[in-house]
Structures are given as structure tokens and as C-alpha cells.
Design a protein around this motif. Structure first.
Motif, PDB file in Angstrom:
ATOM      1  N   PHE A  17      99.583  40.770  45.154  1.00  0.00           N
ATOM      2  CA  PHE A  17     100.815  40.352  44.491  1.00  0.00           C
ATOM      3  C   PHE A  17     100.540  39.778  43.108  1.00  0.00           C
ATOM      4  O   PHE A  17     101.466  39.590  42.324  1.00  0.00           O
ATOM      5  CB  PHE A  17     101.575  39.344  45.346  1.00  0.00           C
ATOM      6  N   ARG A  18      99.281  39.503  42.775  1.00  0.00           N
ATOM      7  CA  ARG A  18      98.947  39.111  41.401  1.00  0.00           C
ATOM      8  C   ARG A  18      99.199  40.267  40.450  1.00  0.00           C
ATOM      9  O   ARG A  18      99.512  40.069  39.282  1.00  0.00           O
ATOM     10  CB  ARG A  18      97.473  38.706  41.292  1.00  0.00           C
ATOM     11  N   TRP A  19      99.048  41.490  40.959  1.00  0.00           N
ATOM     12  CA  TRP A  19      99.189  42.677  40.114  1.00  0.00           C
ATOM     13  C   TRP A  19     100.496  43.415  40.354  1.00  0.00           C
ATOM     14  O   TRP A  19     101.001  44.071  39.456  1.00  0.00           O
ATOM     15  CB  TRP A  19      98.017  43.625  40.357  1.00  0.00           C
ATOM     16  N   LYS A  41     104.219  43.093  40.729  1.00  0.00           N
ATOM     17  CA  LYS A  41     105.164  42.040  40.374  1.00  0.00           C
ATOM     18  C   LYS A  41     106.615  42.361  40.682  1.00  0.00           C
ATOM     19  O   LYS A  41     107.439  41.463  40.761  1.00  0.00           O
ATOM     20  CB  LYS A  41     105.017  41.716  38.886  1.00  0.00           C
ATOM     21  N   SER A  42     106.953  43.619  40.858  1.00  0.00           N
ATOM     22  CA  SER A  42     108.348  43.982  41.119  1.00  0.00           C
ATOM     23  C   SER A  42     108.674  43.809  42.601  1.00  0.00           C
ATOM     24  O   SER A  42     107.815  43.942  43.473  1.00  0.00           O
ATOM     25  CB  SER A  42     108.621  45.418  40.684  1.00  0.00           C
ATOM     26  N   ARG A  64     106.531  45.208  45.879  1.00  0.00           N
ATOM     27  CA  ARG A  64     106.036  44.316  46.933  1.00  0.00           C
ATOM     28  C   ARG A  64     106.536  44.755  48.306  1.00  0.00           C
ATOM     29  O   ARG A  64     105.811  44.658  49.292  1.00  0.00           O
ATOM     30  CB  ARG A  64     106.441  42.881  46.632  1.00  0.00           C
ATOM     31  N   ASP A  73     103.361  47.712  36.528  1.00  0.00           N
ATOM     32  CA  ASP A  73     103.895  46.354  36.412  1.00  0.00           C
ATOM     33  C   ASP A  73     103.106  45.477  35.445  1.00  0.00           C
ATOM     34  O   ASP A  73     103.348  44.276  35.359  1.00  0.00           O
ATOM     35  CB  ASP A  73     103.907  45.675  37.788  1.00  0.00           C
ATOM     36  N   ASP A  77     105.178  37.495  35.690  1.00  0.00           N
ATOM     37  CA  ASP A  77     104.831  37.174  37.071  1.00  0.00           C
ATOM     38  C   ASP A  77     105.940  36.327  37.686  1.00  0.00           C
ATOM     39  O   ASP A  77     106.169  35.201  37.244  1.00  0.00           O
ATOM     40  CB  ASP A  77     103.502  36.427  37.109  1.00  0.00           C
ATOM     41  N   PRO A  78     106.638  36.824  38.701  1.00  0.00           N
ATOM     42  CA  PRO A  78     107.749  36.059  39.274  1.00  0.00           C
ATOM     43  C   PRO A  78     107.280  34.840  40.077  1.00  0.00           C
ATOM     44  O   PRO A  78     108.060  33.955  40.376  1.00  0.00           O
ATOM     45  CB  PRO A  78     108.448  37.069  40.188  1.00  0.00           C
ATOM     46  N   ASP A  79     105.993  34.789  40.445  1.00  0.00           N
ATOM     47  CA  ASP A  79     105.474  33.667  41.213  1.00  0.00           C
ATOM     48  C   ASP A  79     105.067  32.479  40.343  1.00  0.00           C
ATOM     49  O   ASP A  79     104.855  31.392  40.854  1.00  0.00           O
ATOM     50  CB  ASP A  79     104.262  34.101  42.047  1.00  0.00           C
ATOM     51  N   GLN A  80     104.932  32.720  39.058  1.00  0.00           N
ATOM     52  CA  GLN A  80     104.536  31.660  38.138  1.00  0.00           C
ATOM     53  C   GLN A  80     105.750  30.831  37.798  1.00  0.00           C
ATOM     54  O   GLN A  80     106.812  31.358  37.481  1.00  0.00           O
ATOM     55  CB  GLN A  80     103.976  32.258  36.848  1.00  0.00           C
TER      56      GLN A  80
END
Length: 56
Positions: A6-8, A10-11, A15, A44, A49-52
């Protein structure tokens, strides 16, 4: 816990597809998963990054 991929990837749709492919068993399925991660990461690359968390 989120997968390292999931680091790479991102959509949201990428996922979801990763979760589907990661749940499959067999050599061909693992090869397809690796192929998918490679191309999803390239696609992507420029997405944020949506997690950041944004903020200081």
C-alpha cells in the motif's frame, strides 16, 4: 495492519484489486499479484499517499 504494497498502490480501486489478488492461492496467482503490484505502482507513482496525514 496494512500491507507493505500500500506504500506504492495508492488508489482505492487498486487496493481493492490487491486484496482480491492477494487472497488467491497458487503459483500463477502469485505471479499475477506481482505483475499487478508492478504496474499499479507505476500508475499510482504521482498520486498523493492517502495514508499520510497532512499537517505539521
Amino acid at each position: 495492519m496494512k500491507p507493505t504494497a500500500f506504500r506504492w498502490i495508492k488508489s482505492d480501486c487498486g487496493r481493492a484489486k490487491y486484496a482480491d489478488l492477494a487472497g488467491r492461492r497458487g503459483a500463477i496467482a502469485q505471479l499475477r499479484l506481482g505483475w499487478f503490484i508492478l504496474f499499479a505502482a507505476l500508475r499510482d507513482w504521482r498520486l498523493p499517499d492517502p495514508d499520510q496525514t497532512s499537517g505539521s
